[in-house]
Design a protein around this motif. Structure first.
Motif, PDB file in Angstrom:
ATOM      1  N   THR A 139       4.436  -0.121  -3.382  1.00  0.00           N
ATOM      2  CA  THR A 139       3.388  -0.716  -2.558  1.00  0.00           C
ATOM      3  C   THR A 139       2.832  -1.988  -3.182  1.00  0.00           C
ATOM      4  O   THR A 139       2.741  -3.036  -2.525  1.00  0.00           O
ATOM      5  N   ASP A 140       2.445  -1.931  -4.442  1.00  0.00           N
ATOM      6  CA  ASP A 140       1.870  -3.099  -5.113  1.00  0.00           C
ATOM      7  C   ASP A 140       2.884  -4.225  -5.231  1.00  0.00           C
ATOM      8  O   ASP A 140       2.534  -5.411  -5.094  1.00  0.00           O
ATOM      9  N   ASN A 143       3.281  -5.946  -1.812  1.00  0.00           N
ATOM     10  CA  ASN A 143       2.102  -6.780  -1.561  1.00  0.00           C
ATOM     11  C   ASN A 143       2.162  -8.074  -2.363  1.00  0.00           C
ATOM     12  O   ASN A 143       1.947  -9.169  -1.843  1.00  0.00           O
ATOM     13  N   TRP A 155       0.579  -3.821   7.317  1.00  0.00           N
ATOM     14  CA  TRP A 155       0.813  -2.465   6.828  1.00  0.00           C
ATOM     15  C   TRP A 155       0.553  -1.449   7.917  1.00  0.00           C
ATOM     16  O   TRP A 155      -0.448  -1.534   8.639  1.00  0.00           O
ATOM     17  N   PRO A 158      -1.234   2.443   5.398  1.00  0.00           N
ATOM     18  CA  PRO A 158      -1.067   2.481   3.935  1.00  0.00           C
ATOM     19  C   PRO A 158      -1.929   3.571   3.326  1.00  0.00           C
ATOM     20  O   PRO A 158      -3.084   3.757   3.713  1.00  0.00           O
ATOM     21  N   LYS A 160      -2.460   3.847  -0.043  1.00  0.00           N
ATOM     22  CA  LYS A 160      -3.057   3.407  -1.293  1.00  0.00           C
ATOM     23  C   LYS A 160      -4.089   2.331  -0.968  1.00  0.00           C
ATOM     24  O   LYS A 160      -3.929   1.595   0.005  1.00  0.00           O
ATOM     25  N   LEU A 162      -5.862  -0.874  -0.321  1.00  0.00           N
ATOM     26  CA  LEU A 162      -5.484  -2.278  -0.187  1.00  0.00           C
ATOM     27  C   LEU A 162      -6.730  -3.032   0.265  1.00  0.00           C
ATOM     28  O   LEU A 162      -7.401  -2.621   1.202  1.00  0.00           O
ATOM     29  N   HIS A 163      -6.998  -4.126  -0.389  1.00  0.00           N
ATOM     30  CA  HIS A 163      -8.250  -4.830  -0.125  1.00  0.00           C
ATOM     31  C   HIS A 163      -8.026  -6.170   0.570  1.00  0.00           C
ATOM     32  O   HIS A 163      -8.939  -6.986   0.652  1.00  0.00           O
ATOM     33  N   ARG A 167      -4.160  -3.950   8.156  1.00  0.00           N
ATOM     34  CA  ARG A 167      -3.791  -2.548   7.998  1.00  0.00           C
ATOM     35  C   ARG A 167      -4.059  -1.832   9.317  1.00  0.00           C
ATOM     36  O   ARG A 167      -5.168  -1.934   9.872  1.00  0.00           O
ATOM     37  N   ASP A 323      -8.855  -9.841   5.620  1.00  0.00           N
ATOM     38  CA  ASP A 323      -8.981  -8.407   5.359  1.00  0.00           C
ATOM     39  C   ASP A 323      -9.352  -7.737   6.678  1.00  0.00           C
ATOM     40  O   ASP A 323     -10.475  -7.881   7.157  1.00  0.00           O
TER      41      ASP A 323
END
Length: 346
Positions: A139-140, A143, A155, A158, A160, A162-163, A167, A323
């Motif tokens: 995932t990281d 990204n 995404w 997701p 995990k 995510l900021h 999403r 975001d």
């Protein structure tokens, strides 16, 4: 002896057949006729000529001209499941409606994934959709790598934190809350949550919704984790507890079906002895015995929305770092696997 190869039809051929200029053909076939004030009659004549001649767009030439490949990627980070198939079907429908195609990739949670990510980047796709099942280490990396090459990314659910980025998620917690509310309304006072892997994936927010609803409604609770294997689920241990549950909410539809099977094997009837609720509303849940009460997750619509938002990012690259979280409701679908508890069960 084989015949001569078929001549490739180009825009100049279409222009001659329609008695218009080549730029006019380019505008019509590119969908830009309205801004150029091309009449409906001329547009229809160009489209008919293109159809009669068997014109096919040269995707490579179009990519060189526009700087776009008109191809999106769909990458699955983990095990391929039915709901990811539904996501992909929705994405394909929306992509096709907008003149795009989709390439599908899969990461296997091993070192070879890094090469797959490199290959995706090398293919210069216009944007990517990533579906994360929470068990992937990638995932990281996805990204970070896609951001480094300015590849727009959306995404799907997701698991995990995510900021940044777009999403698209179902309302996991709200769905569980609605399920327990339904069971409490039926009269159940002791409920259980049966999940996959503790602390991982959708089990986290779905358990949170279960616990919040039970707390607000004053219900007794039990929790069991199966590691996604029925062999790890001791139904007798659960049902022999003090204040044994008269209703069970499962993290997924397949887990609900397995739980029903275990209850039947133990001599308990669903829903007469124990009510069971699933999560997902996957295919054929209405045809099970009994038809499964479950939370409906609009997977196909989520896939369509992923493409819709991705195309927006492609059109407006300055918004790629925003975001944004789009949450879809997970409404309860009441069928025949839930019932008011009997006096003997209370």
């Amino acid at each position: 002896m084989s015949g001569s190869p078929t001549k490739r039809i180009n825009m100049s051929d279409v222009a001659r057949a329609a008695n218009v200029s080549r730029p006019t053909v380019s505008l019509v076939l590119g969908g830009n006729y309205s801004t150029a004030h091309i009449s409906q009659e001329t547009r229809e004549r160009v489209l008919k000529a293109a159809s009669d001649l068997g014109y096919r767009r040269n995707a490579l030439a179009q990519a060189v001209k526009t700087g776009r490949s008109f191809t999106l990627g769909f990458v699955s980070l983990g095990v391929w499941t039915e709901y990811e198939t539904l996501w992909l079907l929705g994405a394909l429908d929306e992509a096709e409606a907008n003149g795009y195609t989709i390439k599908r990739y899969r990461l296997y949670n091993n070192p070879g994934d890094a090469q797959t990510i490199e290959r995706i980047i090398e293919q210069q796709l216009d944007g990517m959709i990533a579906a994360d099942d929470s068990r992937s280490w990638a995932t990281d990396i996805v990204n970070r790598q896609f951001a480094a090459y300015n590849i727009p990314l959306v995404w799907l659910d997701p698991q995990k934190p995510l900021h940044s980025g777009v999403r698209i998620c179902p309302d996991h917690e709200g769905g569980s809350f609605a399920a327990i509310q339904h069971l409490a309304t039926l009269g159940h006072r002791s409920v259980a949550f049966v999940g996959g892997i503790q602390g991982v994936g959708t089990g986290v927010p779905r358990l949170a919704g279960f616990e919040r609803a039970a707390r607000e409604m004053g219900l007794k609770t039990h929790t069991r984790w199966t590691d996604w294997g029925l062999a790890n689920f001791d139904i007798e241990d659960l049902m022999s507890q003090p204040d044994a549950p008269t209703a069970i909410l499962c993290q997924s539809d397949p887990l609900a079906l397995g739980t029903i099977q275990l209850l039947f094997r133990s001599g308990r009837r669903v829903p007469q002895d124990v009510s069971v609720v699933g999560y997902g509303d996957l295919a054929n849940m209405a045809m099970m015995s009994p038809p499964l009460t479950t939370l409906h997750v609009p997977y196909t619509e989520m896939g369509r929305t992923a493409v819709e938002r991705l195309l927006g990012l492609i059109q407006s690259p300055d918004t790629a770092s925003l975001d944004e979280e789009i949450v879809f409701p997970s409404p309860l679908v009441v069928r025949e696997s839930t019932l008011a508890p009997t006096q003997a069960a209370l």
